[in-house]
Design an enzyme around this catalytic site. Structure first.
Site, PDB file in Angstrom:
ATOM      1  CG  LEU A  97      -5.021 -35.321  32.723  1.00  0.00           C
ATOM      2  CD1 LEU A  97      -5.114 -36.642  33.697  1.00  0.00           C
ATOM      3  CD2 LEU A  97      -3.701 -34.963  32.834  1.00  0.00           C
ATOM      4  CG  ASP A  98      -2.231 -36.008  25.906  1.00  0.00           C
ATOM      5  OD1 ASP A  98      -3.301 -35.003  25.654  1.00  0.00           O
ATOM      6  OD2 ASP A  98      -1.202 -35.687  25.781  1.00  0.00           O
ATOM      7  CE  LYS A  99      -7.072 -44.874  24.190  1.00  0.00           C
ATOM      8  NZ  LYS A  99      -7.321 -45.170  22.889  1.00  0.00           N
TER       9      LYS A  99
END
Length: 266
Positions: A97-99
């Site tokens: 998942l993106d930050k």
């Protein structure tokens, strides 16, 4: 060094007879630190775990960032009981998942579980549901974005819809409409990098807070896309039991929705 002199300009053209000397430094031994970072484990058994990743946490170490990632937390939480398929940088990491995207992701503890989960992901057998707040009011109640995604032709740090990109399909459903925003539910058929962010921006409804694919500033002062991986469903790779997990929207997301709902009711 070229002819015992350091060449500073990359445009230097090598000539016949030049003597070139290159010094290659010894590779640094990489070791990741197990850190006692509080993470929410939604489910755990001897083969895998499902984690509710907080917003703002990077999943695995990268260039210049080897601490305070989810992997650092996992190394401490599971004391090294993670699959080694993805090497020392990404132990146990099946998908990312993106930050600034919060929510659920599955982590493999054994190599057997990792291989089977990866195969399930590749064949679209892992169902993932996301919730997002988009800028703009979507007219359709539901729809599909089927547009190939690849590296941006100019800005290599971004992704984009490009003709020669990889297949990317996102299904969306509008849950609520506000004066200038839409609360949407999204389901991924494929899992390309930044897929939801790229697709929603492509059709004219970028995610709130997404300065990479949308506007730099917003009225709520949110930094980072308002996106939450709220549900994940898959068949256990070893026991073959059907599993479904859900995670509530994070507090900041709920607060924004409540502000918009209050505004609608005035």
């Amino acid at each position: 060094m070229v002819n015992q002199r350091q060449v500073l300009k990359p445009a230097y053209k090598v000539k016949s007879g030049d003597i070139i000397k290159v010094v290659i430094p010894e590779p640094k031994q990489l070791s990741l630190v197990a850190q006692d970072i509080d993470i929410e484990v939604v489910y755990e058994d001897e083969h895998l775990a499902v984690i509710n990743k907080p917003r703002g946490m990077v999943v695995h170490p990268g260039a210049g960032n080897f601490e305070n990632t989810l992997v650092n937390a996992l190394l401490h939480k599971f004391s090294g009981r993670l699959s080694s398929i993805n090497g020392v940088i990404r132990p146990g990491i099946v998908h990312r998942l993106d930050k600034d995207t919060s929510g659920l992701l599955v982590v493999a503890k054994t190599n057997e579980a990792h291989i089977k989960l990866s195969e399930a992901l590749k064949s679209h057998q892992i169902k993932r549901i996301y919730y997002a707040l988009c800028e703009g009011v979507l007219k359709e109640d539901s729809g599909v974005v089927d547009a190939p995604i690849g590296r941006h032709p100019v800005n290599r740090l971004k992704m984009a819809v490009v003709p020669n990109g990889k297949e990317a399909v996102t299904y969306f459903e509008v849950l609520e409409r506000f004066d200038k925003y839409s609360f949407v539910k999204l389901r991924l058929k494929t899992g390309r990098t930044h897929q939801i962010r790229v697709h929603m921006s492509y059709i004219g409804y970028p995610l709130l807070g997404d300065s990479t694919y949308g506007r730099a500033k917003n009225e709520f002062g949110v930094q980072g896309q308002v996106l939450h991986a709220g549900e994940i469903e898959f068949v256990h790779p070893i026991t073959l039991k059907a599993l479904h997990f859900s995670a509530d929207l994070p507090e900041y997301f709920v607060e924004i929705l409540n502000m918009l709902r209050n505004r609608n009711n005035k």
